[in-house]
Design a protein around this motif. Structure first.
Motif, PDB file in Angstrom:
ATOM      1  N   VAL A   1      15.756  -2.779  -7.042  1.00  0.00           N
ATOM      2  CA  VAL A   1      15.402  -2.280  -5.713  1.00  0.00           C
ATOM      3  C   VAL A   1      14.911  -3.433  -4.859  1.00  0.00           C
ATOM      4  CG1 VAL A   1      14.792   0.028  -6.516  1.00  0.00           C
ATOM      5  CG2 VAL A   1      13.023  -1.701  -6.349  1.00  0.00           C
ATOM      6  N   ARG A   2      14.993  -3.252  -3.561  1.00  0.00           N
ATOM      7  CA  ARG A   2      14.429  -4.192  -2.596  1.00  0.00           C
ATOM      8  C   ARG A   2      13.508  -3.380  -1.705  1.00  0.00           C
ATOM      9  NH1 ARG A   2      18.626  -7.194   0.719  1.00  0.00           N
ATOM     10  NH2 ARG A   2      18.708  -8.412  -1.186  1.00  0.00           N
ATOM     11  N   LEU A   3      12.303  -3.849  -1.533  1.00  0.00           N
ATOM     12  CA  LEU A   3      11.318  -3.130  -0.724  1.00  0.00           C
ATOM     13  C   LEU A   3      10.990  -3.961   0.511  1.00  0.00           C
ATOM     14  CD1 LEU A   3       9.228  -0.819  -0.400  1.00  0.00           C
ATOM     15  CD2 LEU A   3       7.636  -2.254  -1.670  1.00  0.00           C
ATOM     16  N   THR A   4      11.109  -3.362   1.665  1.00  0.00           N
ATOM     17  CA  THR A   4      10.718  -3.998   2.918  1.00  0.00           C
ATOM     18  C   THR A   4       9.653  -3.122   3.554  1.00  0.00           C
ATOM     19  OG1 THR A   4      12.958  -4.848   3.242  1.00  0.00           O
ATOM     20  CG2 THR A   4      11.522  -4.796   5.172  1.00  0.00           C
ATOM     21  N   VAL A   5       8.492  -3.688   3.814  1.00  0.00           N
ATOM     22  CA  VAL A   5       7.420  -2.937   4.464  1.00  0.00           C
ATOM     23  C   VAL A   5       7.585  -3.120   5.972  1.00  0.00           C
ATOM     24  CG1 VAL A   5       4.932  -2.642   4.716  1.00  0.00           C
ATOM     25  CG2 VAL A   5       5.901  -3.267   2.488  1.00  0.00           C
ATOM     26  N   LEU A   6       7.805  -2.010   6.666  1.00  0.00           N
ATOM     27  CA  LEU A   6       8.046  -2.048   8.110  1.00  0.00           C
ATOM     28  C   LEU A   6       6.737  -2.147   8.868  1.00  0.00           C
ATOM     29  CD1 LEU A   6      10.709   0.804   8.248  1.00  0.00           C
ATOM     30  CD2 LEU A   6      11.124  -1.658   8.194  1.00  0.00           C
ATOM     31  N   ALA A   7       6.797  -2.759  10.035  1.00  0.00           N
ATOM     32  CA  ALA A   7       5.618  -2.836  10.914  1.00  0.00           C
ATOM     33  C   ALA A   7       5.265  -1.430  11.384  1.00  0.00           C
ATOM     34  CB  ALA A   7       5.913  -3.733  12.116  1.00  0.00           C
ATOM     35  N   ASP A   8       3.993  -1.230  11.638  1.00  0.00           N
ATOM     36  CA  ASP A   8       3.557   0.060  12.162  1.00  0.00           C
ATOM     37  C   ASP A   8       4.233   0.320  13.496  1.00  0.00           C
ATOM     38  OD1 ASP A   8       1.877   0.524  10.040  1.00  0.00           O
ATOM     39  OD2 ASP A   8       0.120  -0.330  11.043  1.00  0.00           O
ATOM     40  N   GLU A   9       4.529   1.581  13.747  1.00  0.00           N
ATOM     41  CA  GLU A   9       5.098   1.934  15.039  1.00  0.00           C
ATOM     42  C   GLU A   9       4.010   1.779  16.096  1.00  0.00           C
ATOM     43  OE1 GLU A   9       7.291   5.555  15.230  1.00  0.00           O
ATOM     44  OE2 GLU A   9       8.159   5.243  13.255  1.00  0.00           O
ATOM     45  N   PRO A  10       4.389   1.356  17.293  1.00  0.00           N
ATOM     46  CA  PRO A  10       3.374   1.164  18.334  1.00  0.00           C
ATOM     47  C   PRO A  10       2.654   2.473  18.645  1.00  0.00           C
ATOM     48  CG  PRO A  10       5.590   1.012  19.249  1.00  0.00           C
ATOM     49  CD  PRO A  10       5.735   1.114  17.764  1.00  0.00           C
ATOM     50  N   THR A  11       1.351   2.352  18.828  1.00  0.00           N
ATOM     51  CA  THR A  11       0.561   3.539  19.138  1.00  0.00           C
ATOM     52  C   THR A  11       0.399   3.732  20.634  1.00  0.00           C
ATOM     53  OG1 THR A  11      -1.473   2.254  18.919  1.00  0.00           O
ATOM     54  CG2 THR A  11      -0.718   3.455  16.978  1.00  0.00           C
TER      55      THR A  11
ATOM     56  N   GLY B   1      10.740   5.775   4.621  1.00  0.00           N
ATOM     57  CA  GLY B   1       9.693   6.770   4.726  1.00  0.00           C
ATOM     58  C   GLY B   1       8.367   6.164   4.334  1.00  0.00           C
ATOM     59  N   THR B   2       7.391   7.000   4.159  1.00  0.00           N
ATOM     60  CA  THR B   2       6.079   6.521   3.704  1.00  0.00           C
ATOM     61  C   THR B   2       6.174   6.201   2.219  1.00  0.00           C
ATOM     62  OG1 THR B   2       5.302   8.722   3.100  1.00  0.00           O
ATOM     63  CG2 THR B   2       4.895   8.002   5.384  1.00  0.00           C
ATOM     64  N   TRP B   3       5.191   5.490   1.707  1.00  0.00           N
ATOM     65  CA  TRP B   3       5.175   5.157   0.282  1.00  0.00           C
ATOM     66  C   TRP B   3       5.259   6.425  -0.570  1.00  0.00           C
ATOM     67  CZ3 TRP B   3       6.454   1.660  -2.889  1.00  0.00           C
ATOM     68  CH2 TRP B   3       6.018   1.686  -4.209  1.00  0.00           C
ATOM     69  N   GLU B   4       4.535   7.433  -0.179  1.00  0.00           N
ATOM     70  CA  GLU B   4       4.542   8.682  -0.937  1.00  0.00           C
ATOM     71  C   GLU B   4       5.932   9.321  -0.958  1.00  0.00           C
ATOM     72  OE1 GLU B   4       0.562   7.553   0.316  1.00  0.00           O
ATOM     73  OE2 GLU B   4       2.367   7.921   1.509  1.00  0.00           O
ATOM     74  N   GLU B   5       6.640   9.229   0.157  1.00  0.00           N
ATOM     75  CA  GLU B   5       7.997   9.785   0.226  1.00  0.00           C
ATOM     76  C   GLU B   5       8.967   8.984  -0.650  1.00  0.00           C
ATOM     77  OE1 GLU B   5       7.786  11.596   4.768  1.00  0.00           O
ATOM     78  OE2 GLU B   5       8.405   9.516   4.462  1.00  0.00           O
ATOM     79  N   ILE B   6       8.791   7.668  -0.685  1.00  0.00           N
ATOM     80  CA  ILE B   6       9.653   6.823  -1.514  1.00  0.00           C
ATOM     81  C   ILE B   6       9.384   7.080  -2.995  1.00  0.00           C
ATOM     82  CG2 ILE B   6      10.255   4.434  -2.107  1.00  0.00           C
ATOM     83  CD1 ILE B   6      11.168   5.302   0.729  1.00  0.00           C
ATOM     84  N   VAL B   7       8.124   7.166  -3.373  1.00  0.00           N
ATOM     85  CA  VAL B   7       7.753   7.391  -4.778  1.00  0.00           C
ATOM     86  C   VAL B   7       8.352   8.698  -5.290  1.00  0.00           C
ATOM     87  CG1 VAL B   7       5.792   7.840  -6.316  1.00  0.00           C
ATOM     88  CG2 VAL B   7       5.704   5.954  -4.695  1.00  0.00           C
ATOM     89  N   ALA B   8       8.533   9.662  -4.422  1.00  0.00           N
ATOM     90  CA  ALA B   8       9.121  10.934  -4.837  1.00  0.00           C
ATOM     91  C   ALA B   8      10.534  10.736  -5.396  1.00  0.00           C
ATOM     92  CB  ALA B   8       9.144  11.908  -3.666  1.00  0.00           C
ATOM     93  N   HIS B   9      11.174   9.602  -5.091  1.00  0.00           N
ATOM     94  CA  HIS B   9      12.522   9.293  -5.577  1.00  0.00           C
ATOM     95  C   HIS B   9      12.489   8.378  -6.799  1.00  0.00           C
ATOM     96  CE1 HIS B   9      14.701  11.009  -2.130  1.00  0.00           C
ATOM     97  NE2 HIS B   9      13.630  10.639  -1.446  1.00  0.00           N
ATOM     98  N   SER B  10      11.324   8.197  -7.409  1.00  0.00           N
ATOM     99  CA  SER B  10      11.189   7.229  -8.501  1.00  0.00           C
ATOM    100  C   SER B  10      12.114   7.533  -9.673  1.00  0.00           C
ATOM    101  CB  SER B  10       9.738   7.143  -8.972  1.00  0.00           C
ATOM    102  OG  SER B  10       9.302   8.404  -9.436  1.00  0.00           O
TER     103      SER B  10
END
Length: 79
Positions: A27-37, A10-19
């Motif tokens: 934890v392992r964090l992978t930042v995904l590429a932006d979805e094509p616009t 999810g977005t960073w804000e959605e992930i932080v909600a599970h802190s």
């Protein structure tokens, strides 16, 4: 005892909600590429086709699919 693997996306804000669930855990964090616009090619083709007036579509030969090579390259017509 092994803890259950938890996968979140999810977005960073959605992930932080599970802190609170993640506190003290590795934890392992992978930042995904932006979805094509850009829209898929087939959607772009449909939009372009919708811009062509019906009178122009009426000018196309009714047997264009069957005789494409005839109209494009001059090969003999298939009946």
């Amino acid at each position: 005892m092994k803890s259950k693997l938890l996968e979140l996306e999810g977005t960073w804000e959605e992930i932080v909600a599970h802190s609170s669930e993640l506190a003290g855990r590795r934890v392992r964090l992978t930042v995904l590429a932006d979805e094509p616009t850009t829209k898929p090619l087939w959607e772009q083709i449909i939009e372009i086709g919708e811009q062509i007036p019906e009178t122009e579509w009426d000018k196309l030969p009714r047997d264009l699919a069957r005789n494409f090579e005839h109209y494009m390259y001059g090969s003999p017509k298939k009946e």
